[in-house]
Design a protein around this motif. Structure first.
Motif, PDB file in Angstrom:
ATOM      1  N   ARG A 138       0.834  -1.206   0.000  1.00 10.77           N
ATOM      2  CA  ARG A 138       0.000   0.000   0.000  1.00 10.77           C
ATOM      3  C   ARG A 138       0.873   1.262   0.000  1.00 10.77           C
ATOM      4  O   ARG A 138       0.615   2.215  -0.747  1.00 10.77           O
ATOM      5  CB  ARG A 138      -0.928  -0.005   1.212  1.00 10.77           C
ATOM      6  CG  ARG A 138      -1.906   1.165   1.243  1.00 10.77           C
ATOM      7  CD  ARG A 138      -2.810   1.103   2.463  1.00 10.77           C
ATOM      8  NE  ARG A 138      -3.706  -0.058   2.389  1.00 10.77           N
ATOM      9  CZ  ARG A 138      -3.569  -1.147   3.123  1.00 10.77           C
ATOM     10  NH1 ARG A 138      -2.557  -1.246   3.990  1.00 10.77           N
ATOM     11  NH2 ARG A 138      -4.418  -2.141   3.002  1.00 10.77           N
ATOM     12  N   THR A 139       1.904   1.266   0.827  1.00 12.33           N
ATOM     13  CA  THR A 139       2.794   2.429   0.912  1.00 12.33           C
ATOM     14  C   THR A 139       3.494   2.680  -0.419  1.00 12.33           C
ATOM     15  O   THR A 139       3.598   3.828  -0.878  1.00 12.33           O
ATOM     16  CB  THR A 139       3.842   2.211   2.019  1.00 12.33           C
ATOM     17  OG1 THR A 139       3.170   2.013   3.267  1.00 12.33           O
ATOM     18  CG2 THR A 139       4.767   3.414   2.136  1.00 12.33           C
ATOM     19  N   PHE A 140       3.980   1.609  -1.043  1.00 12.41           N
ATOM     20  CA  PHE A 140       4.639   1.759  -2.344  1.00 12.41           C
ATOM     21  C   PHE A 140       3.691   2.389  -3.367  1.00 12.41           C
ATOM     22  O   PHE A 140       4.069   3.337  -4.081  1.00 12.41           O
ATOM     23  CB  PHE A 140       5.120   0.407  -2.862  1.00 12.41           C
ATOM     24  CG  PHE A 140       5.464   0.414  -4.325  1.00 12.41           C
ATOM     25  CD1 PHE A 140       6.645   0.980  -4.778  1.00 12.41           C
ATOM     26  CD2 PHE A 140       4.584  -0.123  -5.266  1.00 12.41           C
ATOM     27  CE1 PHE A 140       6.957   1.012  -6.137  1.00 12.41           C
ATOM     28  CE2 PHE A 140       4.888  -0.104  -6.618  1.00 12.41           C
ATOM     29  CZ  PHE A 140       6.070   0.469  -7.051  1.00 12.41           C
ATOM     30  N   HIS A 141       2.479   1.878  -3.459  1.00 13.20           N
ATOM     31  CA  HIS A 141       1.531   2.388  -4.450  1.00 13.20           C
ATOM     32  C   HIS A 141       1.152   3.852  -4.180  1.00 13.20           C
ATOM     33  O   HIS A 141       0.996   4.643  -5.122  1.00 13.20           O
ATOM     34  CB  HIS A 141       0.277   1.516  -4.476  1.00 13.20           C
ATOM     35  CG  HIS A 141       0.446   0.251  -5.253  1.00 13.20           C
ATOM     36  ND1 HIS A 141       1.112  -0.845  -4.741  1.00 13.20           N
ATOM     37  CD2 HIS A 141       0.051  -0.098  -6.508  1.00 13.20           C
ATOM     38  CE1 HIS A 141       1.120  -1.810  -5.660  1.00 13.20           C
ATOM     39  NE2 HIS A 141       0.484  -1.387  -6.724  1.00 13.20           N
ATOM     40  N   GLN A 142       1.023   4.198  -2.925  1.00 13.93           N
ATOM     41  CA  GLN A 142       0.674   5.586  -2.611  1.00 13.93           C
ATOM     42  C   GLN A 142       1.817   6.537  -2.953  1.00 13.93           C
ATOM     43  O   GLN A 142       1.589   7.634  -3.461  1.00 13.93           O
ATOM     44  CB  GLN A 142       0.274   5.693  -1.144  1.00 13.93           C
ATOM     45  CG  GLN A 142      -1.087   5.063  -0.860  1.00 13.93           C
ATOM     46  CD  GLN A 142      -1.454   5.057   0.607  1.00 13.93           C
ATOM     47  OE1 GLN A 142      -0.587   5.226   1.479  1.00 13.93           O
ATOM     48  NE2 GLN A 142      -2.724   4.845   0.909  1.00 13.93           N
ATOM     49  N   TYR A 143       3.047   6.128  -2.684  1.00 12.96           N
ATOM     50  CA  TYR A 143       4.193   6.951  -3.066  1.00 12.96           C
ATOM     51  C   TYR A 143       4.329   7.046  -4.589  1.00 12.96           C
ATOM     52  O   TYR A 143       4.672   8.097  -5.135  1.00 12.96           O
ATOM     53  CB  TYR A 143       5.493   6.387  -2.486  1.00 12.96           C
ATOM     54  CG  TYR A 143       5.739   6.719  -1.039  1.00 12.96           C
ATOM     55  CD1 TYR A 143       5.385   7.950  -0.495  1.00 12.96           C
ATOM     56  CD2 TYR A 143       6.343   5.792  -0.197  1.00 12.96           C
ATOM     57  CE1 TYR A 143       5.616   8.244   0.826  1.00 12.96           C
ATOM     58  CE2 TYR A 143       6.589   6.076   1.141  1.00 12.96           C
ATOM     59  CZ  TYR A 143       6.212   7.308   1.652  1.00 12.96           C
ATOM     60  OH  TYR A 143       6.447   7.595   2.969  1.00 12.96           O
ATOM     61  N   PHE A 144       4.047   5.938  -5.272  1.00  9.03           N
ATOM     62  CA  PHE A 144       4.280   5.875  -6.715  1.00  9.03           C
ATOM     63  C   PHE A 144       3.188   6.594  -7.510  1.00  9.03           C
ATOM     64  O   PHE A 144       3.469   7.162  -8.573  1.00  9.03           O
ATOM     65  CB  PHE A 144       4.356   4.412  -7.158  1.00  9.03           C
ATOM     66  CG  PHE A 144       5.017   4.204  -8.493  1.00  9.03           C
ATOM     67  CD1 PHE A 144       6.392   4.074  -8.588  1.00  9.03           C
ATOM     68  CD2 PHE A 144       4.274   4.131  -9.656  1.00  9.03           C
ATOM     69  CE1 PHE A 144       7.010   3.885  -9.822  1.00  9.03           C
ATOM     70  CE2 PHE A 144       4.876   3.947 -10.890  1.00  9.03           C
ATOM     71  CZ  PHE A 144       6.255   3.821 -10.968  1.00  9.03           C
ATOM     72  N   PHE A 145       1.951   6.580  -7.004  1.00 13.03           N
ATOM     73  CA  PHE A 145       0.834   7.096  -7.796  1.00 13.03           C
ATOM     74  C   PHE A 145       0.149   8.337  -7.219  1.00 13.03           C
ATOM     75  O   PHE A 145      -0.616   8.984  -7.931  1.00 13.03           O
ATOM     76  CB  PHE A 145      -0.218   6.003  -7.996  1.00 13.03           C
ATOM     77  CG  PHE A 145       0.242   4.859  -8.856  1.00 13.03           C
ATOM     78  CD1 PHE A 145       0.283   4.976 -10.241  1.00 13.03           C
ATOM     79  CD2 PHE A 145       0.641   3.667  -8.285  1.00 13.03           C
ATOM     80  CE1 PHE A 145       0.713   3.928 -11.039  1.00 13.03           C
ATOM     81  CE2 PHE A 145       1.062   2.603  -9.072  1.00 13.03           C
ATOM     82  CZ  PHE A 145       1.107   2.732 -10.449  1.00 13.03           C
TER      83      PHE A 145
END
Length: 208
Positions: free
Chosen positions: A77-84
């Protein structure tokens, strides 16, 4: 006389049986005591004392395996929020993507390079578009390693004239680095990251 010998033999057998039962009972009590001691010792080791605002609080430690799905989902979840989740500012975009790339391997970097070459980030800045991502659900398989995941999310692109909602589906695997850092607090790494679907679902026009 023979009757006396017979009584002595019977008494000896009774004493021998009693002694055997007593030894078995003592052995059982000793094993139980040792088990209880190690059980108490283990529970004591799992108890953590935390000093918070001048108060002593007690917490119970658990092994990582019991909390693995929660940690994996939080990492994804953290990765996707940072990425998008991006704002129309070049420095803010780079800062957010740098944080994301600490959590994934070159497959995410390749996706970033594709967006960069296509002018995706420049378009966000030029059109003053804010992009927010909300993770709807994460499918996770913890029975095999590395851990396979599929992420379902909703993107919200806000323009001055309209708001666009997109459906995003991505997948990959999560590897365990066995090492936690400030930039990667869970110690996981997303590999084989790919976007399966990213399409508009709804467009709302801003009211004048």
């Amino acid at each position: 006389m023979f009757s006396q010998f017979k009584n002595i033999d019977t008494a000896f057998k009774h004493i021998r049986l009693f002694s055997f039962l007593l030894i078995v009972a003592c052995f059982g009590i000793s094993c139980f005591a040792i088990y209880q001691y190690y059980r108490f010792y283990t529970i004591k080791d799992q108890r953590i004392y935390i000093l918070y605002n001048g108060k002593l609080l007690t917490a119970l430690a658990t092994d990582r395996k019991s909390n693995l799905p929660v940690e994996l989902r939080d990492h994804i979840r953290t990765f996707h929020q940072y990425f998008f989740s991006l704002v129309p500012d070049d420095k803010a975009i780079k800062a957010s993507l740098t944080k994301a790339l600490y959590l994934a391997d070159e497959s995410a970097k390749k996706q970033y390079d594709n967006f960069q070459e296509s002018g995706y980030y420049n378009n966000l800045i030029a059109a003053n578009i804010s992009q927010e991502l909300s993770v709807d659900s994460i499918q996770l398989d913890v029975d095999q390693f590395p851990y396979l995941f599929r992420c379902f999310a909703t993107q919200k692109l806000v323009r001055s004239t309209s708001t666009v909602y997109r459906k995003l589906v991505s997948q990959g695997v999560v590897d365990d680095l066995k090492n936690q850092t400030d930039n990667n607090p869970h110690g996981f790494l997303i590999r084989r990251f790919e976007i399966l679907e990213n399409r508009d679902e709804q467009v709302k026009t801003a009211q004048p």
